[in-house]
Design an enzyme around this catalytic site. Structure first.
Site, short mmCIF file in Angstrom:
data_model
loop_
_atom_site.label_atom_id
_atom_site.label_comp_id
_atom_site.label_asym_id
_atom_site.label_seq_id
_atom_site.Cartn_x
_atom_site.Cartn_y
_atom_site.Cartn_z
N LYS A 280 0.82 -1.21 0.00
CA LYS A 280 0.00 0.00 0.00
C LYS A 280 0.85 1.26 0.00
CE LYS A 280 -4.47 -1.37 1.72
NZ LYS A 280 -5.60 -0.96 2.56
N LYS B 18 -7.58 -9.84 -11.09
CA LYS B 18 -8.78 -10.09 -10.31
C LYS B 18 -9.74 -8.90 -10.39
CE LYS B 18 -8.06 -9.00 -5.48
NZ LYS B 18 -7.68 -9.30 -4.16
N LYS C 59 -11.85 -2.54 -8.26
CA LYS C 59 -12.27 -1.21 -8.72
C LYS C 59 -11.10 -0.35 -9.13
CE LYS C 59 -14.87 -0.47 -5.33
NZ LYS C 59 -15.78 -0.12 -4.29
#
Ligand code: TRP
Length: 344
Positions: free
Chosen positions: A113, A200, A203
């Site tokens: 992240k 996968k 969004k």
């Protein structure tokens, strides 16, 4: 006498629209688990503020996710909103002092992240909260003395940290106080993007890469219709004697199976193997299966929305009830650790 049911806990971040990957990969499983276990499910807004965000959008996402989860079949009394149970953060602080800097530094989700944040450059802000997130997650889990935590494989390192903190606490204070939580891995399908079946469904990749659970019927049909399949040349698999399958076709079959249309799935699979199946038919069938599955959710959400005042009151009430459990744990923890409770 009936045995006490095991405690299940899981949480989800309020990130906006829910897609089929979220539904088949997590939410459906949560709904099913309610039959066998005592379940508590949290919408974790304290986790959501670890990355750059907007206040209004966050509030809207939390309420929207509340409606979505209820519409999909989560029982209202099982659901809470994390910021209505602030004890999570208090226990999180106590755990901060029991987790080592070294072990938290090893968490791969933080590395991923924080790399994303850097790549997005304009908002190149990496908060201490993002680093500390797994410790708060340990508090989310341990505060309810959860036996089982249904999560995807990407969370197993965080679960390991929660167990280490629980064990360390028990050892340091000479008491088997915290339950060591176990990960509950359930076979859930990994749904891919229909536009690019090698990745996968998510969004972050853009609009065409995810199909919303609450999307309009026509949009669902259109997205399935434009799904990537293959150019028609499929090799045989020597071992099984069956035709190989491209990622896109396999994903369509997976959606059909996940929607619960097992008979149709078996028939179409047969058709695929003897080359009589047209991809147009497959897509049409998948689209109808998804519309059939999601229509009741869409309707239920509209009903809940019409009754939103009550729904809001209900989630506040259930959060307050769940909070009582969290408060009890925190009182005990403060007692054990030498911190003061209001009535000391
Ligand atoms: N970290 C989880 C995720 O990214 C969300 C989460 C927060 C969670 N607290 C939790 C999951 C406690 C399970 C239990 O998906």
């Amino acid at each position: 006498m009936s045995e006490k049911r095991k405690q299940v806990l899981s949480c989800i971040q309020p990130t906006g629209d829910m897609h089929l990957g979220n539904y088949f990969g997590a939410v459906k499983n949560w709904v099913d688990l309610q039959e066998k276990y005592d379940c508590v499910y949290g919408i974790v807004d304290y986790h959501a503020i670890t990355m750059p965000y907007k206040a209004d959008k966050l509030r809207q996402n939390v309420w929207d996710l509340t409606l979505n989860l209820l519409a999909c079949g989560i029982q209202p009394e099982s659901l809470f909103i994390q910021s209505l149970v602030p004890e999570h953060t208090e226990l999180g602080w106590i755990f901060n002092c029991m987790a080592s800097y070294g072990e938290v530094t090893r968490m791969t989700q933080f590395k991923d992240k924080s790399a994303q944040v850097k790549a997005g450059s304009k908002d190149s802000f990496i908060s201490v909260g993002l680093f500390d997130y797994p410790v708060l997650q340990a508090a989310d889990i341990l505060i309810y003395k959860a036996d089982y935590v249904p999560v995807g494989k990407d969370q197993s390192q965080h679960l390991e940290l929660a167990r280490n903190i629980a064990q360390r606490f028990n050892t340091q204070f000479g008491k088997e106080y915290f339950v060591l939580p176990e990960t509950l891995f359930t076979e859930t399908p990994n749904i891919a993007s229909t536009a690019d079946p090698t990745r996968k469904m998510s969004k972050s990749a853009g609009e065409k890469h995810w199909i919303g659970v609450f999307a309009e019927e026509e949009r669902i049909r259109k997205q399935v219709k434009s799904a990537v399949t293959d150019a028609g040349e499929v090799e045989m698999d020597e071992a099984s004697g069956e035709r190989k399958m491209s990622a896109g076709v396999a994903n369509l079959f997976m959606l059909l199976k996940a929607s619960g249309e097992i008979e149709t799935y078996n028939e179409m699979k047969k058709g695929y193997n003897d080359s009589s199946l047209s991809y147009g038919d497959l897509k049409g069938t998948v689209a109808e299966a998804l519309v059939k599955l999601t229509t009741p959710f869409r309707e239920k959400k509209a009903e809940l929305y019409a009754d939103r005042k009550n729904v809001k009151r209900q989630i506040q009430e259930s959060s307050a009830n769940i909070r009582k459990v969290a408060q009890q744990t925190l009182r005990e923890v403060k007692e054990i650790t030498g911190l003061l409770n209001p009535k000391f």
